[in-house]
Scaffold this motif. Sequence first.
Motif, mmCIF file in Angstrom:
data_model
loop_
_atom_site.group_PDB
_atom_site.id
_atom_site.type_symbol
_atom_site.label_atom_id
_atom_site.label_comp_id
_atom_site.label_asym_id
_atom_site.label_seq_id
_atom_site.Cartn_x
_atom_site.Cartn_y
_atom_site.Cartn_z
ATOM 1 N N THR B 25 0.841 -1.203 0.000
ATOM 2 C CA THR B 25 0.000 0.000 0.000
ATOM 3 C C THR B 25 0.874 1.251 0.000
ATOM 4 O OG1 THR B 25 0.002 0.148 2.377
ATOM 5 C CG2 THR B 25 -1.670 -1.246 1.390
ATOM 6 N N PRO B 26 0.287 2.393 -0.317
ATOM 7 C CA PRO B 26 1.053 3.647 -0.310
ATOM 8 C C PRO B 26 1.724 3.902 1.035
ATOM 9 C CG PRO B 26 -1.072 3.997 -1.346
ATOM 10 C CD PRO B 26 -1.085 2.596 -0.822
ATOM 11 N N ASN B 27 1.032 3.610 2.113
ATOM 12 C CA ASN B 27 1.634 3.814 3.432
ATOM 13 C C ASN B 27 2.842 2.920 3.642
ATOM 14 O OD1 ASN B 27 0.225 5.836 4.720
ATOM 15 N ND2 ASN B 27 -1.448 4.487 5.263
ATOM 16 N N VAL B 31 6.750 3.911 4.329
ATOM 17 C CA VAL B 31 7.588 3.373 5.403
ATOM 18 C C VAL B 31 8.835 2.721 4.819
ATOM 19 C CG1 VAL B 31 7.742 1.649 7.238
ATOM 20 C CG2 VAL B 31 5.705 3.086 7.055
ATOM 21 N N ALA B 32 8.659 1.985 3.735
ATOM 22 C CA ALA B 32 9.807 1.342 3.104
ATOM 23 C C ALA B 32 10.843 2.378 2.681
ATOM 24 C CB ALA B 32 9.346 0.524 1.902
ATOM 25 N N GLU B 33 10.379 3.468 2.096
ATOM 26 C CA GLU B 33 11.302 4.526 1.669
ATOM 27 C C GLU B 33 12.022 5.139 2.862
ATOM 28 O OE1 GLU B 33 9.331 7.550 -0.576
ATOM 29 O OE2 GLU B 33 8.704 6.139 -2.130
ATOM 30 N N VAL B 56 2.308 13.475 4.523
ATOM 31 C CA VAL B 56 1.363 12.381 4.385
ATOM 32 C C VAL B 56 0.679 12.179 5.730
ATOM 33 C CG1 VAL B 56 1.097 9.970 3.771
ATOM 34 C CG2 VAL B 56 2.927 11.332 2.748
ATOM 35 N N THR B 57 -0.597 12.022 5.715
ATOM 36 C CA THR B 57 -1.284 11.674 6.953
ATOM 37 C C THR B 57 -1.093 10.190 7.190
ATOM 38 O OG1 THR B 57 -3.214 11.502 5.568
ATOM 39 C CG2 THR B 57 -3.119 13.401 7.050
ATOM 40 N N ILE B 58 -0.208 9.895 8.098
ATOM 41 C CA ILE B 58 0.038 8.495 8.408
ATOM 42 C C ILE B 58 -0.089 8.329 9.916
ATOM 43 C CG2 ILE B 58 2.545 8.843 8.504
ATOM 44 C CD1 ILE B 58 2.777 5.970 7.379
ATOM 45 N N ALA B 66 3.614 -1.532 10.509
ATOM 46 C CA ALA B 66 4.543 -1.781 9.404
ATOM 47 C C ALA B 66 5.892 -2.261 9.942
ATOM 48 C CB ALA B 66 4.715 -0.518 8.566
ATOM 49 N N LEU B 67 6.355 -1.645 11.018
ATOM 50 C CA LEU B 67 7.643 -2.053 11.577
ATOM 51 C C LEU B 67 7.578 -3.477 12.115
ATOM 52 C CD1 LEU B 67 8.874 1.189 13.347
ATOM 53 C CD2 LEU B 67 9.902 0.050 11.378
#
Lengths: 152, 152
Positions: B25-27, B31-33, B56-58, B66-67
Amino acid sequence: MRPGINATQTERIIQALERAGYQATPNRRLVAELVASADGHFTAAHLLDRGRRERVTIGRATVFRALDLLTTLRVVERLDLPSGSHAYVLCDPDEHHHHLICSSCGRSEDVADGELPALIERIGRRSGYRIEAHRLELFGTCPRCAGAEADR
Amino acid sequence: MRPGINATQTERIIQALERAGYQATPNRRLVAELVASADGHFTAAHLLDRGRRERVTIGRATVFRALDLLTTLRVVERLDLPSGSHAYVLCDPDEHHHHLICSSCGRSEDVADGELPALIERIGRRSGYRIEAHRLELFGTCPRCAGAEADR
DNA sequence: TTATATGCAAACGCTTTGCATCACG
DNA sequence: CGTGATGCAAAGCGTTTGCATATAA
Protein backbone atom coordinates in the motif's frame (compact mmCIF):
# COMPACT_ATOMS: atom_id res chain seq x y z
CA MET A 1 19.91 -23.86 44.85
CA ARG A 2 16.37 -23.89 46.23
CA PRO A 3 14.64 -20.58 46.53
CA GLY A 4 15.57 -20.02 50.15
CA ILE A 5 17.29 -16.94 51.46
CA ASN A 6 20.99 -16.94 50.81
CA ALA A 7 22.41 -15.06 53.78
CA THR A 8 25.92 -14.73 52.41
CA GLN A 9 24.75 -13.36 49.11
CA THR A 10 22.36 -10.99 50.87
CA GLU A 11 25.20 -9.72 53.02
CA ARG A 12 27.36 -9.11 50.00
CA ILE A 13 24.68 -6.96 48.45
CA ILE A 14 24.15 -4.98 51.60
CA GLN A 15 27.86 -4.45 51.99
CA ALA A 16 28.05 -3.17 48.44
CA LEU A 17 25.41 -0.60 49.34
CA GLU A 18 27.16 0.51 52.50
CA ARG A 19 30.55 0.63 50.86
CA ALA A 20 29.09 3.04 48.33
CA GLY A 21 27.72 5.21 51.12
CA TYR A 22 24.06 4.23 50.97
CA GLN A 23 22.01 3.33 53.98
CA ALA A 24 21.11 -0.30 54.51
CA THR A 25 17.50 0.43 55.34
CA PRO A 26 14.96 -2.30 56.08
CA ASN A 27 13.47 -1.88 52.62
CA ARG A 28 16.81 -2.21 50.92
CA ARG A 29 17.60 -5.22 53.05
CA LEU A 30 14.38 -6.78 51.89
CA VAL A 31 15.20 -6.08 48.27
CA ALA A 32 18.66 -7.54 48.83
CA GLU A 33 17.12 -10.72 50.22
CA LEU A 34 14.69 -11.00 47.38
CA VAL A 35 17.40 -10.47 44.82
CA ALA A 36 19.70 -12.95 46.53
CA SER A 37 17.02 -15.59 46.68
CA ALA A 38 15.79 -15.14 43.13
CA ASP A 39 16.63 -18.19 41.12
CA GLY A 40 17.42 -16.74 37.75
CA HIS A 41 16.22 -13.47 36.36
CA PHE A 42 13.33 -11.43 37.63
CA THR A 43 11.38 -8.33 36.74
CA ALA A 44 10.75 -5.31 38.90
CA ALA A 45 7.09 -6.25 39.12
CA HIS A 46 7.99 -9.75 40.21
CA LEU A 47 10.17 -8.39 42.98
CA LEU A 48 7.48 -5.99 44.11
CA ASP A 49 4.96 -8.82 44.28
CA ARG A 50 7.26 -10.99 46.33
CA GLY A 51 8.07 -8.06 48.58
CA ARG A 52 4.45 -7.40 49.32
CA ARG A 53 3.74 -11.05 49.90
CA GLU A 54 6.37 -10.93 52.64
CA ARG A 55 3.80 -8.69 54.31
CA VAL A 56 5.86 -5.57 54.01
CA THR A 57 4.42 -2.36 52.74
CA ILE A 58 6.94 -1.52 50.11
CA GLY A 59 6.28 0.96 47.34
CA ARG A 60 6.76 0.40 43.69
CA ALA A 61 9.10 3.38 43.51
CA THR A 62 11.28 2.00 46.27
CA VAL A 63 11.81 -1.21 44.37
CA PHE A 64 12.70 0.63 41.20
CA ARG A 65 15.01 2.94 43.07
CA ALA A 66 16.73 0.05 44.81
CA LEU A 67 17.19 -1.80 41.54
CA ASP A 68 18.63 1.31 39.99
CA LEU A 69 21.11 1.56 42.80
CA LEU A 70 22.10 -2.07 42.53
CA THR A 71 22.49 -1.73 38.79
CA THR A 72 24.82 1.22 39.27
CA LEU A 73 26.82 -0.81 41.74
CA ARG A 74 26.93 -3.67 39.23
CA VAL A 75 25.37 -6.02 41.73
CA VAL A 76 22.59 -6.70 39.29
CA GLU A 77 22.44 -6.21 35.57
CA ARG A 78 19.53 -5.35 33.40
CA LEU A 79 18.78 -7.74 30.57
CA ASP A 80 16.84 -7.22 27.41
CA LEU A 81 14.94 -10.37 26.76
CA PRO A 82 14.17 -11.42 23.20
CA SER A 83 10.55 -10.51 23.89
CA GLY A 84 11.62 -6.91 24.35
CA SER A 85 10.89 -6.78 28.03
CA HIS A 86 13.38 -6.12 30.77
CA ALA A 87 14.61 -8.28 33.56
CA TYR A 88 17.37 -8.21 36.11
CA VAL A 89 19.92 -10.79 37.19
CA LEU A 90 22.19 -10.92 40.16
CA CYS A 91 25.78 -10.98 39.05
CA ASP A 92 29.40 -10.63 39.93
CA PRO A 93 30.39 -6.96 40.08
CA ASP A 94 34.08 -7.68 39.82
CA GLU A 95 34.57 -9.01 36.36
CA HIS A 96 33.24 -8.29 32.95
CA HIS A 97 31.02 -11.09 31.81
CA HIS A 98 27.92 -12.01 29.90
CA HIS A 99 24.76 -13.94 30.60
CA LEU A 100 23.53 -17.29 29.54
CA ILE A 101 19.82 -17.49 30.20
CA CYS A 102 17.54 -20.48 30.22
CA SER A 103 14.46 -19.65 28.18
CA SER A 104 12.53 -22.31 29.98
CA CYS A 105 13.13 -21.58 33.67
CA GLY A 106 14.87 -18.21 33.58
CA ARG A 107 17.89 -19.39 35.49
CA SER A 108 21.05 -17.66 34.37
CA GLU A 109 24.79 -18.15 34.47
CA ASP A 110 27.58 -15.67 34.20
CA VAL A 111 29.82 -16.43 31.27
CA ALA A 112 33.41 -15.21 31.28
CA ASP A 113 34.47 -12.90 28.54
CA GLY A 114 37.02 -15.36 27.17
CA GLU A 115 38.04 -14.97 23.57
CA LEU A 116 35.51 -12.27 22.90
CA PRO A 117 37.94 -9.35 23.32
CA ALA A 118 40.17 -10.74 20.59
CA LEU A 119 37.22 -11.19 18.29
CA ILE A 120 36.02 -7.68 18.98
CA GLU A 121 39.45 -6.25 18.43
CA ARG A 122 39.43 -7.82 14.99
CA ILE A 123 35.99 -6.44 14.20
CA GLY A 124 37.17 -3.00 15.27
CA ARG A 125 40.20 -3.17 13.05
CA ARG A 126 38.19 -4.36 10.07
CA SER A 127 35.41 -1.79 10.46
CA GLY A 128 37.43 1.19 11.55
CA TYR A 129 35.11 1.71 14.50
CA ARG A 130 36.53 2.42 17.90
CA ILE A 131 34.53 -0.13 19.87
CA GLU A 132 33.71 1.05 23.35
CA ALA A 133 31.18 -1.40 24.67
CA HIS A 134 29.72 -4.73 23.81
CA ARG A 135 26.99 -6.95 25.01
CA LEU A 136 26.54 -10.64 24.40
CA GLU A 137 23.41 -12.42 25.47
CA LEU A 138 22.95 -16.14 25.14
CA PHE A 139 19.65 -17.95 25.32
CA GLY A 140 19.10 -21.63 25.60
CA THR A 141 17.95 -24.51 27.74
CA CYS A 142 19.77 -25.35 30.94
CA PRO A 143 20.79 -28.94 31.72
CA ARG A 144 18.02 -29.33 34.27
CA CYS A 145 15.27 -28.22 31.91
CA ALA A 146 16.74 -30.29 29.11
CA GLY A 147 16.69 -33.26 31.48
CA ALA A 148 13.09 -32.61 32.44
CA GLU A 149 12.17 -32.54 28.76
CA ALA A 150 13.87 -35.87 28.19
CA ASP A 151 11.97 -37.41 31.12
CA ARG A 152 8.65 -36.65 29.60
CA MET B 1 25.37 7.44 1.90
CA ARG B 2 23.50 10.75 2.11
CA PRO B 3 19.96 10.62 3.38
CA GLY B 4 18.42 10.38 -0.06
CA ILE B 5 15.97 7.75 -1.12
CA ASN B 6 17.59 4.49 -2.06
CA ALA B 7 15.33 3.11 -4.73
CA THR B 8 16.87 -0.32 -4.90
CA GLN B 9 16.72 -0.82 -1.18
CA THR B 10 13.14 0.44 -1.12
CA GLU B 11 12.21 -2.02 -3.84
CA ARG B 12 13.78 -4.87 -1.91
CA ILE B 13 11.68 -4.05 1.11
CA ILE B 14 8.50 -3.82 -0.91
CA GLN B 15 9.24 -7.07 -2.62
CA ALA B 16 9.77 -8.75 0.73
CA LEU B 17 6.31 -7.57 1.72
CA GLU B 18 4.67 -8.80 -1.45
CA ARG B 19 6.48 -12.10 -1.40
CA ALA B 20 5.02 -12.69 2.05
CA GLY B 21 1.54 -11.93 0.76
CA TYR B 22 1.07 -8.43 2.13
CA GLN B 23 -0.20 -5.53 0.10
CA ALA B 24 2.27 -2.87 -0.94
CA THR B 25 0.00 0.00 0.00
CA PRO B 26 1.05 3.65 -0.31
CA ASN B 27 1.63 3.81 3.43
CA ARG B 28 3.82 0.77 3.45
CA ARG B 29 5.72 2.11 0.47
CA LEU B 30 6.32 5.30 2.40
CA VAL B 31 7.59 3.37 5.40
CA ALA B 32 9.81 1.34 3.10
CA GLU B 33 11.30 4.53 1.67
CA LEU B 34 11.86 6.00 5.08
CA VAL B 35 13.49 2.85 6.33
CA ALA B 36 15.65 2.56 3.22
CA SER B 37 16.82 6.14 3.51
CA ALA B 38 17.50 6.07 7.22
CA ASP B 39 21.18 6.43 7.85
CA GLY B 40 21.70 4.21 10.84
CA HIS B 41 19.14 3.25 13.38
CA PHE B 42 15.85 4.96 14.01
CA THR B 43 12.97 4.82 16.43
CA ALA B 44 9.31 4.38 15.61
CA ALA B 45 8.68 7.96 16.68
CA HIS B 46 11.43 9.21 14.44
CA LEU B 47 9.92 7.41 11.48
CA LEU B 48 6.48 8.75 12.24
CA ASP B 49 7.84 12.29 12.37
CA ARG B 50 9.60 11.94 9.08
CA GLY B 51 6.53 10.36 7.54
CA ARG B 52 4.36 13.26 8.58
CA ARG B 53 6.88 15.79 7.41
CA GLU B 54 6.56 14.24 3.97
CA ARG B 55 3.06 15.72 4.17
CA VAL B 56 1.36 12.38 4.39
CA THR B 57 -1.28 11.67 6.95
CA ILE B 58 0.04 8.49 8.41
CA GLY B 59 -1.09 7.12 11.73
CA ARG B 60 1.11 6.09 14.59
CA ALA B 61 -0.45 2.64 14.56
CA THR B 62 0.31 2.17 10.89
CA VAL B 63 3.98 2.84 11.47
CA PHE B 64 4.13 0.41 14.36
CA ARG B 65 2.25 -2.19 12.39
CA ALA B 66 4.54 -1.78 9.40
CA LEU B 67 7.64 -2.05 11.58
CA ASP B 68 6.24 -5.18 13.14
CA LEU B 69 5.75 -6.67 9.74
CA LEU B 70 9.23 -5.77 8.60
CA THR B 71 10.68 -7.18 11.79
CA THR B 72 8.90 -10.46 11.20
CA LEU B 73 10.24 -10.52 7.66
CA ARG B 74 13.73 -9.80 9.04
CA VAL B 75 14.04 -6.74 6.89
CA VAL B 76 14.63 -4.66 9.98
CA GLU B 77 15.79 -5.71 13.39
CA ARG B 78 14.90 -4.25 16.71
CA LEU B 79 17.81 -3.16 18.85
CA ASP B 80 18.01 -2.61 22.56
CA LEU B 81 20.17 0.39 23.13
CA PRO B 82 22.22 0.67 26.33
CA SER B 83 19.83 3.38 27.48
CA GLY B 84 17.07 0.80 27.54
CA SER B 85 15.16 2.29 24.65
CA HIS B 86 14.41 0.57 21.39
CA ALA B 87 15.47 1.32 17.88
CA TYR B 88 15.32 -0.38 14.53
CA VAL B 89 17.92 -0.94 11.84
CA LEU B 90 17.61 -2.04 8.27
CA CYS B 91 19.47 -5.26 7.74
CA ASP B 92 20.14 -8.20 5.55
CA PRO B 93 17.44 -10.85 6.03
CA ASP B 94 19.56 -13.60 4.52
CA GLU B 95 22.38 -14.09 6.91
CA HIS B 96 22.82 -14.17 10.61
CA HIS B 97 24.76 -11.17 11.78
CA HIS B 98 25.13 -8.62 14.52
CA HIS B 99 25.20 -4.87 14.76
CA LEU B 100 27.92 -2.39 15.35
CA ILE B 101 26.37 0.91 16.29
CA CYS B 102 27.94 4.34 16.48
CA SER B 103 26.94 5.92 19.77
CA SER B 104 27.59 9.32 18.33
CA CYS B 105 25.65 9.37 15.05
CA GLY B 106 23.62 6.19 15.23
CA ARG B 107 24.96 4.80 11.98
CA SER B 108 25.22 1.03 12.09
CA GLU B 109 27.00 -1.76 10.30
CA ASP B 110 26.16 -5.40 10.00
CA VAL B 111 28.90 -7.58 11.41
CA ALA B 112 29.29 -11.11 10.19
CA ASP B 113 28.99 -13.86 12.71
CA GLY B 114 32.58 -14.99 12.16
CA GLU B 115 34.21 -16.92 14.93
CA LEU B 116 31.32 -16.45 17.29
CA PRO B 117 29.71 -19.84 16.62
CA ALA B 118 32.88 -21.64 17.69
CA LEU B 119 33.06 -19.55 20.84
CA ILE B 120 29.44 -20.24 21.61
CA GLU B 121 29.84 -23.90 20.98
CA ARG B 122 32.58 -23.95 23.60
CA ILE B 123 30.45 -22.06 26.09
CA GLY B 124 27.65 -24.53 25.52
CA ARG B 125 29.91 -27.48 26.13
CA ARG B 126 31.37 -25.99 29.27
CA SER B 127 28.02 -24.95 30.77
CA GLY B 128 25.88 -27.85 29.70
CA TYR B 129 23.32 -25.50 28.26
CA ARG B 130 21.84 -26.14 24.86
CA ILE B 131 22.31 -22.70 23.35
CA GLU B 132 19.56 -21.77 20.96
CA ALA B 133 20.02 -18.09 20.30
CA HIS B 134 22.52 -15.38 20.86
CA ARG B 135 22.78 -11.69 20.40
CA LEU B 136 25.87 -9.58 20.22
CA GLU B 137 25.66 -5.82 20.16
CA LEU B 138 28.67 -3.61 19.70
CA PHE B 139 28.77 0.08 20.49
CA GLY B 140 31.47 2.52 19.56
CA THR B 141 32.45 5.47 17.44
CA CYS B 142 32.48 5.20 13.67
CA PRO B 143 35.47 6.42 11.65
CA ARG B 144 33.64 9.51 10.50
CA CYS B 145 32.66 10.62 14.00
CA ALA B 146 36.12 9.79 15.30
CA GLY B 147 37.53 11.98 12.53
CA ALA B 148 35.19 14.81 13.38
CA GLU B 149 36.32 14.60 16.98
CA ALA B 150 39.96 14.79 15.96
CA ASP B 151 39.26 17.84 13.81
CA ARG B 152 37.99 19.83 16.73
C1' DT C 1 18.47 19.25 62.59
C1' DT C 2 19.79 18.25 58.16
C1' DA C 3 20.20 14.87 54.56
C1' DT C 4 18.26 10.52 52.99
C1' DA C 5 14.79 7.31 52.08
C1' DT C 6 9.94 6.18 51.49
C1' DG C 7 4.96 5.76 49.95
C1' DC C 8 1.57 7.20 47.21
C1' DA C 9 -0.50 8.78 43.23
C1' DA C 10 -0.06 11.16 39.24
C1' DA C 11 2.56 11.80 35.17
C1' DC C 12 5.09 9.81 31.51
C1' DG C 13 6.65 7.62 27.17
C1' DC C 14 6.18 4.09 24.26
C1' DT C 15 3.29 0.62 22.26
C1' DT C 16 -1.05 -1.74 21.38
C1' DT C 17 -6.02 -2.08 20.69
C1' DG C 18 -11.02 -1.22 19.52
C1' DC C 19 -13.60 0.38 16.25
C1' DA C 20 -15.50 2.74 12.37
C1' DT C 21 -14.05 3.74 7.75
C1' DC C 22 -11.69 3.01 3.46
C1' DA C 23 -9.33 0.50 -0.32
C1' DC C 24 -8.16 -3.44 -2.68
C1' DG C 25 -8.83 -7.97 -4.72
C1' DC D 1 -18.82 -8.07 -1.54
C1' DG D 2 -15.38 -9.73 1.83
C1' DT D 3 -10.88 -9.30 3.49
C1' DG D 4 -7.20 -6.51 4.54
C1' DA D 5 -5.32 -1.84 5.78
C1' DT D 6 -5.84 2.64 8.00
C1' DG D 7 -6.60 6.61 11.27
C1' DC D 8 -7.89 8.09 15.44
C1' DA D 9 -8.38 8.10 20.14
C1' DA D 10 -8.29 5.49 24.11
C1' DA D 11 -6.32 1.99 26.85
C1' DG D 12 -2.26 -0.46 28.51
C1' DC D 13 2.03 -1.29 30.61
C1' DG D 14 6.36 -0.47 32.67
C1' DT D 15 8.84 3.19 34.65
C1' DT D 16 9.70 7.77 36.70
C1' DT D 17 8.60 11.89 39.33
C1' DG D 18 6.64 15.39 42.70
C1' DC D 19 5.73 15.93 47.05
C1' DA D 20 4.69 15.42 51.81
C1' DT D 21 6.09 12.31 55.47
C1' DA D 22 9.17 9.48 58.08
C1' DT D 23 13.63 7.90 59.30
C1' DA D 24 18.58 7.88 59.90
C1' DA D 25 23.09 10.22 60.67
